[in-house]
Design an enzyme around this catalytic site. Structure first.
Site, PDB file in Angstrom:
ATOM      1  N   ASP A  22       0.845  -1.189   0.000  1.00  0.00           N
ATOM      2  CA  ASP A  22       0.000   0.000   0.000  1.00  0.00           C
ATOM      3  C   ASP A  22       0.888   1.250   0.000  1.00  0.00           C
ATOM      4  O   ASP A  22       2.088   1.177   0.274  1.00  0.00           O
ATOM      5  CB  ASP A  22      -0.904  -0.039   1.235  1.00  0.00           C
ATOM      6  CG  ASP A  22      -1.874   1.129   1.278  1.00  0.00           C
ATOM      7  OD1 ASP A  22      -2.383   1.520   0.221  1.00  0.00           O
ATOM      8  OD2 ASP A  22      -2.112   1.655   2.385  1.00  0.00           O
ATOM      9  N   ASP A  24      -0.382   5.188   0.885  1.00  0.00           N
ATOM     10  CA  ASP A  24      -0.684   6.143   1.959  1.00  0.00           C
ATOM     11  C   ASP A  24      -0.766   5.431   3.306  1.00  0.00           C
ATOM     12  O   ASP A  24      -1.498   4.448   3.459  1.00  0.00           O
ATOM     13  CB  ASP A  24      -2.019   6.836   1.685  1.00  0.00           C
ATOM     14  CG  ASP A  24      -1.991   7.664   0.409  1.00  0.00           C
ATOM     15  OD1 ASP A  24      -1.408   8.750   0.440  1.00  0.00           O
ATOM     16  OD2 ASP A  24      -2.546   7.203  -0.608  1.00  0.00           O
TER      17      ASP A  24
END
Length: 214
Positions: A22, A24
């Site tokens: 991922d 953020d």
């Protein structure tokens, strides 16, 4: 809070071939970007009292894509006006403009991320980045922070029909990225998934699909 990628790289897992990471909140702390872009957006809207958002409020709203974030902010700031489609449309357009202008300027790579990514690469894993951030913003942020060279593929929140925490983006990433990386030998490959804000919802799906998670 970031997943410790160094820990992920050192995990004793059943020989994963690739990793989905991922963006953020996992590799880059982008909360500052969100707060600045949202407040610039709110300044553009016909709202009373010059409302603004702060970091604690935004932290509770992020993680499900730009549309969800903007609707949540409007519901918090002006719940009656938020029901008007025209206000959301104006807010969304304004947010896209402002976020594009400040992308990466108020964010920082978490400590240990570069070392963790290098460790995963040195272990022979193919790397894919999967985020709810719009793809154009994600590609620019990875480039600005010097992380783009680690990933063979990047998928954003507008790459598939649905966003995380729906399992579709992960499953599609597995299919498309593995096929690109391994071709006809992609069947039976194992993924390591590094996404602490999402896996809580999806552990059963991951288990069923044979995908490892730290």
């Amino acid at each position: 809070m970031s997943v410790n990628l160094g820990r992920a790289a050192a995990l004793k897992l059943p020989d994963p071939d690739a990793a989905i990471v991922d963006l953020d909140g996992t590799m880059v702390d982008t909360m500052g970007d969100f707060v600045v872009a949202l407040n610039l957006m709110l300044a553009d809207l016909p709202l009373d009292g010059n409302p603004q958002v702060d970091l604690p409020l935004v932290e509770r709203m992020v993680g499900k894509g730009s549309e969800h974030l903007i609707r949540s902010v409007l519901d918090q700031i002006s719940p009656i006006d938020a029901r008007a489609p025209s206000l959301f449309d104006a807010a969304f357009a304004s947010y896209q403009i402002h976020y594009d202008a400040i992308n990466g300027q108020h964010s920082a790579v978490y400590p240990g991320v570069v070392e963790g990514l290098r460790g995963l690469q040195q272990a022979g894993l193919k790397l894919a980045c999967l985020t709810n951030k719009p793809l154009a913003f994600a590609l620019e942020l990875l480039k600005l922070k010097g992380l783009d060279g680690f990933f063979s593929v990047v998928f954003g929140g507008d790459s598939f029909e649905r966003k995380k925490p729906d399992p579709l983006p992960l499953l599609k990433t597995c299919e498309e990225a593995l096929s690109a990386a391994f071709g006809p030998l992609s069947n039976g490959r194992r993924w390591l998934v590094v996404d602490e804000n999402w896996l809580f919802f999806q552990r059963e799906v991951l288990k069923e699909k044979g995908i490892a998670s730290p």
